[in-house]
Design a protein around this motif. Structure first.
Motif, PDB file in Angstrom:
ATOM      1  N   SER A  48      86.321 -18.833  61.469  1.00 46.45           N
ATOM      2  CA  SER A  48      87.478 -18.161  60.862  1.00 46.45           C
ATOM      3  C   SER A  48      87.079 -16.809  60.273  1.00 46.45           C
ATOM      4  CB  SER A  48      88.081 -19.038  59.772  1.00 46.45           C
ATOM      5  OG  SER A  48      89.125 -18.364  59.133  1.00 46.45           O
ATOM      6  N   LEU A  49      87.895 -15.813  60.595  1.00 46.17           N
ATOM      7  CA  LEU A  49      87.718 -14.469  60.009  1.00 46.17           C
ATOM      8  C   LEU A  49      88.781 -14.177  58.939  1.00 46.17           C
ATOM      9  CD1 LEU A  49      87.004 -12.413  63.264  1.00 46.17           C
ATOM     10  CD2 LEU A  49      85.364 -13.505  61.725  1.00 46.17           C
ATOM     11  N   ALA A  50      89.514 -15.196  58.553  1.00 49.40           N
ATOM     12  CA  ALA A  50      90.592 -15.007  57.577  1.00 49.40           C
ATOM     13  C   ALA A  50      90.030 -14.820  56.178  1.00 49.40           C
ATOM     14  CB  ALA A  50      91.530 -16.200  57.605  1.00 49.40           C
ATOM     15  N   MET A  51      90.943 -14.310  55.269  1.00 49.83           N
ATOM     16  CA  MET A  51      90.560 -14.054  53.882  1.00 49.83           C
ATOM     17  C   MET A  51      90.366 -15.384  53.162  1.00 49.83           C
ATOM     18  SD  MET A  51      89.933 -11.823  51.510  1.00 49.83           S
ATOM     19  CE  MET A  51      90.620 -10.346  52.244  1.00 49.83           C
ATOM     20  N   CYS A  52      89.274 -15.448  52.375  1.00 51.96           N
ATOM     21  CA  CYS A  52      88.981 -16.632  51.578  1.00 51.96           C
ATOM     22  C   CYS A  52      88.917 -16.242  50.102  1.00 51.96           C
ATOM     23  CB  CYS A  52      87.649 -17.241  52.005  1.00 51.96           C
ATOM     24  SG  CYS A  52      87.639 -17.822  53.721  1.00 51.96           S
ATOM     25  N   GLU A  53      89.063 -17.198  49.240  1.00 53.24           N
ATOM     26  CA  GLU A  53      89.090 -16.938  47.804  1.00 53.24           C
ATOM     27  C   GLU A  53      88.126 -17.879  47.100  1.00 53.24           C
ATOM     28  OE1 GLU A  53      92.223 -17.949  44.345  1.00 53.24           O
ATOM     29  OE2 GLU A  53      92.999 -16.560  45.861  1.00 53.24           O
ATOM     30  N   SER A  54      87.448 -17.336  46.094  1.00 50.76           N
ATOM     31  CA  SER A  54      86.516 -18.134  45.309  1.00 50.76           C
ATOM     32  C   SER A  54      86.728 -17.802  43.842  1.00 50.76           C
ATOM     33  CB  SER A  54      85.064 -17.846  45.705  1.00 50.76           C
ATOM     34  OG  SER A  54      84.175 -18.592  44.900  1.00 50.76           O
ATOM     35  N   GLU A  55      86.827 -18.818  43.019  1.00 51.76           N
ATOM     36  CA  GLU A  55      87.053 -18.610  41.583  1.00 51.76           C
ATOM     37  C   GLU A  55      85.779 -18.942  40.827  1.00 51.76           C
ATOM     38  OE1 GLU A  55      89.870 -20.441  38.040  1.00 51.76           O
ATOM     39  OE2 GLU A  55      90.613 -20.411  40.110  1.00 51.76           O
ATOM     40  N   VAL A  56      85.450 -18.066  39.859  1.00 53.71           N
ATOM     41  CA  VAL A  56      84.220 -18.217  39.075  1.00 53.71           C
ATOM     42  C   VAL A  56      84.605 -18.306  37.610  1.00 53.71           C
ATOM     43  CG1 VAL A  56      82.035 -17.176  38.413  1.00 53.71           C
ATOM     44  CG2 VAL A  56      82.882 -16.949  40.760  1.00 53.71           C
ATOM     45  N   THR A  57      84.164 -19.370  36.951  1.00 51.88           N
ATOM     46  CA  THR A  57      84.337 -19.517  35.503  1.00 51.88           C
ATOM     47  C   THR A  57      82.956 -19.730  34.904  1.00 51.88           C
ATOM     48  OG1 THR A  57      86.521 -20.512  35.790  1.00 51.88           O
ATOM     49  CG2 THR A  57      85.419 -20.825  33.667  1.00 51.88           C
ATOM     50  N   GLU A  58      82.509 -18.775  34.115  1.00 48.45           N
ATOM     51  CA  GLU A  58      81.119 -18.784  33.663  1.00 48.45           C
ATOM     52  C   GLU A  58      81.056 -18.367  32.196  1.00 48.45           C
ATOM     53  OE1 GLU A  58      77.209 -19.697  34.474  1.00 48.45           O
ATOM     54  OE2 GLU A  58      78.942 -19.870  35.806  1.00 48.45           O
ATOM     55  N   THR A  59      80.120 -18.997  31.455  1.00 48.19           N
ATOM     56  CA  THR A  59      79.855 -18.607  30.069  1.00 48.19           C
ATOM     57  C   THR A  59      78.664 -17.677  30.072  1.00 48.19           C
ATOM     58  OG1 THR A  59      80.714 -20.699  29.203  1.00 48.19           O
ATOM     59  CG2 THR A  59      79.278 -19.420  27.764  1.00 48.19           C
ATOM     60  N   CYS A  60      78.896 -16.453  29.603  1.00 52.01           N
ATOM     61  CA  CYS A  60      77.872 -15.407  29.647  1.00 52.01           C
ATOM     62  C   CYS A  60      77.598 -14.923  28.229  1.00 52.01           C
ATOM     63  CB  CYS A  60      78.330 -14.240  30.507  1.00 52.01           C
ATOM     64  SG  CYS A  60      78.843 -14.714  32.182  1.00 52.01           S
ATOM     65  N   VAL A  61      76.357 -14.520  28.012  1.00 47.30           N
ATOM     66  CA  VAL A  61      75.952 -13.992  26.708  1.00 47.30           C
ATOM     67  C   VAL A  61      75.803 -12.483  26.829  1.00 47.30           C
ATOM     68  CG1 VAL A  61      74.217 -14.061  24.880  1.00 47.30           C
ATOM     69  CG2 VAL A  61      74.758 -16.130  26.151  1.00 47.30           C
ATOM     70  N   THR A  62      76.424 -11.764  25.907  1.00 47.38           N
ATOM     71  CA  THR A  62      76.426 -10.300  25.956  1.00 47.38           C
ATOM     72  C   THR A  62      75.140  -9.737  25.384  1.00 47.38           C
ATOM     73  OG1 THR A  62      77.448 -10.071  23.786  1.00 47.38           O
ATOM     74  CG2 THR A  62      78.931 -10.309  25.687  1.00 47.38           C
ATOM     75  N   LYS A  63      75.047  -8.462  25.421  1.00 41.53           N
ATOM     76  CA  LYS A  63      73.900  -7.750  24.877  1.00 41.53           C
ATOM     77  C   LYS A  63      73.784  -7.983  23.382  1.00 41.53           C
ATOM     78  CE  LYS A  63      72.056  -3.049  24.672  1.00 41.53           C
ATOM     79  NZ  LYS A  63      72.298  -1.638  25.042  1.00 41.53           N
ATOM     80  N   GLN A  64      74.917  -8.275  22.725  1.00 39.62           N
ATOM     81  CA  GLN A  64      74.927  -8.506  21.289  1.00 39.62           C
ATOM     82  C   GLN A  64      74.680  -9.961  20.928  1.00 39.62           C
ATOM     83  OE1 GLN A  64      78.865  -7.045  21.358  1.00 39.62           O
ATOM     84  NE2 GLN A  64      78.370  -5.167  20.151  1.00 39.62           N
ATOM     85  N   GLY A  65      74.486 -10.833  21.965  1.00 41.50           N
ATOM     86  CA  GLY A  65      74.227 -12.234  21.719  1.00 41.50           C
ATOM     87  C   GLY A  65      75.480 -13.045  21.500  1.00 41.50           C
ATOM     88  N   ILE A  66      76.626 -12.532  21.867  1.00 34.09           N
ATOM     89  CA  ILE A  66      77.898 -13.224  21.685  1.00 34.09           C
ATOM     90  C   ILE A  66      78.275 -13.876  23.009  1.00 34.09           C
ATOM     91  CG2 ILE A  66      80.340 -12.950  21.133  1.00 34.09           C
ATOM     92  CD1 ILE A  66      79.522 -10.529  19.434  1.00 34.09           C
ATOM     93  N   ALA A  67      78.569 -15.159  22.971  1.00 32.97           N
ATOM     94  CA  ALA A  67      78.919 -15.898  24.179  1.00 32.97           C
ATOM     95  C   ALA A  67      80.381 -15.621  24.541  1.00 32.97           C
ATOM     96  CB  ALA A  67      78.706 -17.380  23.962  1.00 32.97           C
ATOM     97  N   LEU A  68      80.587 -15.306  25.831  1.00 30.38           N
ATOM     98  CA  LEU A  68      81.932 -15.020  26.333  1.00 30.38           C
ATOM     99  C   LEU A  68      82.223 -15.920  27.521  1.00 30.38           C
ATOM    100  CD1 LEU A  68      81.960 -11.096  26.301  1.00 30.38           C
ATOM    101  CD2 LEU A  68      82.874 -12.651  24.558  1.00 30.38           C
ATOM    102  N   HIS A  69      83.391 -16.450  27.546  1.00 27.20           N
ATOM    103  CA  HIS A  69      83.824 -17.242  28.692  1.00 27.20           C
ATOM    104  C   HIS A  69      84.625 -16.319  29.610  1.00 27.20           C
ATOM    105  CE1 HIS A  69      82.584 -20.864  26.587  1.00 27.20           C
ATOM    106  NE2 HIS A  69      83.258 -20.454  25.519  1.00 27.20           N
ATOM    107  N   VAL A  70      84.037 -16.086  30.811  1.00 31.80           N
ATOM    108  CA  VAL A  70      84.613 -15.119  31.748  1.00 31.80           C
ATOM    109  C   VAL A  70      85.137 -15.863  32.955  1.00 31.80           C
ATOM    110  CG1 VAL A  70      84.170 -13.065  33.140  1.00 31.80           C
ATOM    111  CG2 VAL A  70      82.991 -13.390  30.951  1.00 31.80           C
ATOM    112  N   ARG A  71      86.327 -15.492  33.367  1.00 32.00           N
ATOM    113  CA  ARG A  71      86.932 -16.076  34.566  1.00 32.00           C
ATOM    114  C   ARG A  71      87.258 -14.933  35.518  1.00 32.00           C
ATOM    115  NH1 ARG A  71      92.229 -17.231  36.260  1.00 32.00           N
ATOM    116  NH2 ARG A  71      92.366 -19.061  37.648  1.00 32.00           N
TER     117      ARG A  71
END
Length: 394
Positions: A48-71
């Motif tokens: 298949s050459l059709a468009m596909c979608e992937s969702e990412v939900t990840e907890t990341c730590v910033t440069k300041q040490g603050i945890a962010l939940h990014v989607r």
């Protein structure tokens, strides 16, 4: 047709068996057209050459040490070139659903790495920069497995219970609230002004409507009044014309009567007055002529009387000398001179009386008293000479 296979527009047909594909690939790639496939000796599979979608939900730590939940959401597909199809076919042909799983894992790792190098403020305010950096870092790995990413969208960023993002946004919230309140106040003021303007316009419209109605009513009343007055006005106009005609007739009658009076009274009176004046003038002229004639007659009579009285006057004058002391120096000649002087004196008195009568001709009348006065003057002169005493004759 038996043995002829055609891939769908969003598919790539992979033919294995027989000759190798491009670049030493274990299969040949066919896209956009059909191809004969020998049964039993060749095997075809579709990628298949059709468009596909992937969702990412990840907890990341910033440069300041603050945890962010990014989607985030990634939109990807197999590349259209043969190399990408070959790479993706060798990895995902047997289980194409693994492309979404693997893509999500790859992007989760790059997302943690990029967020770890940024601050919360940068992440919140520069999401597009974050997505662009994630795409750049993952492009090489995605190309190795034959996939290309069309877009990466950061859908949400949440700091959990830390409240950092809320604290960071508090000034902005306050400013926004203040701006919102100002905007609300302005909107309320604008609404009030709009209501006032609408009320004013409505009142203005009502006023204009009332004015128009009043003007229309006044015009109707005026028209009705004019219609009601048309009859009396016409009658009054007719009566005025009758009165004008009667006045003109009376004026003409008065003028005619005046002319009649002039013809019947004034002209005859003027003619009579002229006749009387002419008669009076004629009578005066006649009396003047008579007076002049009488005066002329009186002068003639006076002259005659004087001439008749002259000897008597001379005699009286000579009689006055009878008692006088007269010295005659030259005898008979001297006596003759005295007699001649007496006669000359009498003639002088006669000429004086005539001149006095000639100076009073304009009066037209001479009374007997004037004649008597002349005679008295003559006698008084004579007596005066008698009283003077003796006359000396040289």
């Amino acid at each position: 047709m038996f043995g002829y296979r055609v891939p769908a527009p969003d598919e790539a047909m992979l033919i294995s068996g027989g000759r190798r594909g491009l670049g030493g690939a274990p299969f040949r790639v066919v896209t956009g057209h059909g191809k004969f496939v020998v049964p039993f000796f060749r095997k075809t599979r579709f990628l298949s050459l059709a468009m596909c979608e992937s969702e990412v939900t990840e907890t990341c730590v910033t440069k300041q040490g603050i945890a962010l939940h990014v989607r985030a959401v990634i939109a990807f597909k197999v590349g259209n070139d043969h190399e990408s199809i070959i790479n993706a076919g060798q990895r995902f042909l047997s289980d194409q659903d693994q492309m979404s799983v693997l893509t999500g894992r790859i992007f989760a790792g790059h997302l943690r790495a990029i967020i770890g190098s940024m601050t919360v403020e940068e992440i919140v305010t520069e999401r597009q920069k974050l997505a662009a950096e994630v795409l750049d870092t993952s492009k090489t790995e995605m190309a190795k497995i034959g996939l290309i990413v069309d877009s990466l969208q950061i859908q949400s960023i949440d700091d959990g219970d830390t409240g950092y993002i809320d604290a960071m946004s508090a000034p902005h919230k306050a400013a926004i609230q203040r701006q919102a309140q100002i905007a609300q106040a302005q909107a309320t003021q604008a609404a009030v002004e709009a209501e006032q303007e609408a009320a004013r316009r409505q009142a203005e419209y009502a006023r204009k409507t009332a004015v128009v109605k009043a003007e229309y009513s006044a015009e109707v009343d005026r028209a009705q009044a004019q219609a009601a007055q048309a009859g009396p006005l016409a009658q009054a106009h007719a009566q005025r014309e009758v009165l004008d005609a009667q006045t003109e007739l009376a004026e003409r009658q008065a003028l005619l009567r005046q002319k009649q009076l002039v013809a019947e009274v004034v002209k005859p009176a003027e003619a009579e007055a002229e006749r009387v004046r002419i008669l009076a003038a004629a009578e005066a002229q006649r009396m003047k002529i008579q007076a002049e004639a009488a005066a002329s007659y009186d002068r003639v009579a006076l002259d005659r009387m004087l001439i008749d009285q002259l000897p008597q006057i001379v005699k009286e004058a000579a009689g006055g000398l009878s008692g006088a002391n007269v010295n005659v120096l030259n005898g008979a000649d001297g006596l003759g001179e005295i007699a001649a002087g007496l006669v000359s004196q009498g003639l002088t008195i006669l000429d004086s009386v005539r001149q006095n009568l000639g100076g009073q001709e304009s009066d037209g009348r001479r009374t007997e008293e004037n004649r008597n006065n002349g005679l008295l003057q003559l006698h008084s002169g004579k007596n005066k000479k008698s009283d003077d005493g003796p006359v000396d004759v040289d």
